[in-house]
Scaffold this motif. Sequence first.
Motif, PDB file in Angstrom:
ATOM      1  N   GLU A 118      -2.339  -3.650  -1.801  1.00 32.16           N
ATOM      2  CA  GLU A 118      -3.293  -2.797  -2.497  1.00 32.16           C
ATOM      3  C   GLU A 118      -3.514  -3.291  -3.920  1.00 32.16           C
ATOM      4  O   GLU A 118      -2.573  -3.711  -4.602  1.00 32.16           O
ATOM      5  CB  GLU A 118      -2.799  -1.352  -2.525  1.00 32.16           C
TER       6      GLU A 118
ATOM      7  N   ARG B 157      -9.644  -1.652   3.170  1.00 30.98           N
ATOM      8  CA  ARG B 157      -9.083  -0.514   2.455  1.00 30.98           C
ATOM      9  C   ARG B 157      -7.623  -0.293   2.833  1.00 30.98           C
ATOM     10  O   ARG B 157      -7.216  -0.475   3.986  1.00 30.98           O
ATOM     11  CB  ARG B 157      -9.869   0.761   2.791  1.00 30.98           C
ATOM     12  N   ALA B 158      -6.838   0.105   1.852  1.00 25.29           N
ATOM     13  CA  ALA B 158      -5.443   0.435   2.099  1.00 25.29           C
ATOM     14  C   ALA B 158      -5.327   1.734   2.884  1.00 25.29           C
ATOM     15  O   ALA B 158      -4.339   1.977   3.572  1.00 25.29           O
ATOM     16  CB  ALA B 158      -4.684   0.558   0.779  1.00 25.29           C
TER      17      ALA B 158
ATOM     18  N   LEU C 154      -7.763  -3.546  -0.579  1.00 28.44           N
ATOM     19  CA  LEU C 154      -6.806  -4.590  -0.234  1.00 28.44           C
ATOM     20  C   LEU C 154      -7.301  -5.946  -0.720  1.00 28.44           C
ATOM     21  O   LEU C 154      -8.491  -6.247  -0.642  1.00 28.44           O
ATOM     22  CB  LEU C 154      -6.609  -4.658   1.281  1.00 28.44           C
TER      23      LEU C 154
ATOM     24  N   PRO D  99       0.816  -1.230   0.000  1.00 33.88           N
ATOM     25  CA  PRO D  99       0.000   0.000   0.000  1.00 33.88           C
ATOM     26  C   PRO D  99       0.842   1.269   0.000  1.00 33.88           C
ATOM     27  O   PRO D  99       1.852   1.367   0.700  1.00 33.88           O
ATOM     28  CB  PRO D  99      -0.803  -0.122   1.306  1.00 33.88           C
TER      29      PRO D  99
END
Length: 406
Positions: free
Chosen positions: A270, A313-314, A290, A257
């Motif tokens: 990511e 989520r990143a 992710l 990420p």
Amino acid sequence: MSGYFDDLETRSADQRAAALARALPEQVARAAGLPGYGGRLDGIAASEITDMAALAGLPVLRKSDLGAVQGPGNPLGGLTTRPASGFAHIFQSPGPIYEPGGTEHDWWRMGRFLNACGIGRGDIVQNCFGYHLTPAGMIFESGARAVGAAVLPAGTGQTELQVTAARDVGTTAYAGTPDYLKVILDKADEMGVKLAITKAAVGGGALFPSLRQEYADRGIFCLQSYATADLGNIAYESDAMEGMIVDEGVIVEIVTPGTGNPVEPGQVGEVIVTSLNPDYPLIRFATGDLSAVMAGTSPCGRTNMRIKGWMGRADQTTKIKGMFVRPEQVAALVAKHAEITRARVIAGREGEMDVMTVRIEAQGGDADAYGASVAEVLKMKGTVEIVAPGSLPNDGKVIEDTREYG
């Protein structure tokens, strides 16, 4: 459940690599010639970008980069090979960010997913994705058209009318967020109406195992896809239900990420996507989501790479009730009221529904006024809890996701 959408789904590794070696240099060359890239691809020999290893050396394009180049009179930011007037639709997502849409055959590549769901000729799809400004409704309508299914363009809300329409027209398939089908089914039970829905194609949020099982118990076969407004379909489930199969019109990488560096196979990172759509050549577009690559190929016979699906989520941006909530929105909420020192959005579940709680640090204050601001700024309603200043955790989080993704 169904046959394959086309021969692309069962290509050998050598066939897929050869096709990529032809398509990728052309797509990189298209992108390099577009003003919206601002020279970030200057000096790159497109003819040498023939595989994923070479692709990994190119810079990453982020959502914020789209907003930075878009503006009045230039809504698509010079990132498309046609002018805005050359597309069938222009959509607006929160930001605002503008995206193009075409009506050419399966422009969004959603037909492949609907076919995997067993949806095709003879089906009537109740499309409960939104048609207002954002593209989800048209994305799924385009897919239904590609497989020969009829569409009831229902959108969201007015659940009683949704039930009546589903009964009257004989809806056989549902398209929409995972939660909303349950709302319709529960309302149908309340009304004493039996619906004919046996298939469901869902997206825009996580399909929790318990909810999938509830649908199965009702005789509804439900699969989920992973798509975005910018890219269209990225990956989708098949009846094997082992991860998600990457769509044939995109290239997916998993990176650390915040970087463009690929992770080791199987590691979470990511999702970076390169689209092969010649109208909108997004190169190494960072989704902020992710996931991880799954080893091997699907038992269903489709041979493309698989990912484990959406794993969070990143960044702290979180999808609740099918809508993204972003850290900058939480900051805007705090800024609206001088007495608020900090705020924290908490995504949770009650039964099979997403719920949002907003904890606000303030000395007293009007919870109703804060609730109105939450609805205005975050674009959805939530429960407001006023807490004493200094009581929220000092961990840098403004959005917390407490949901279990099992």
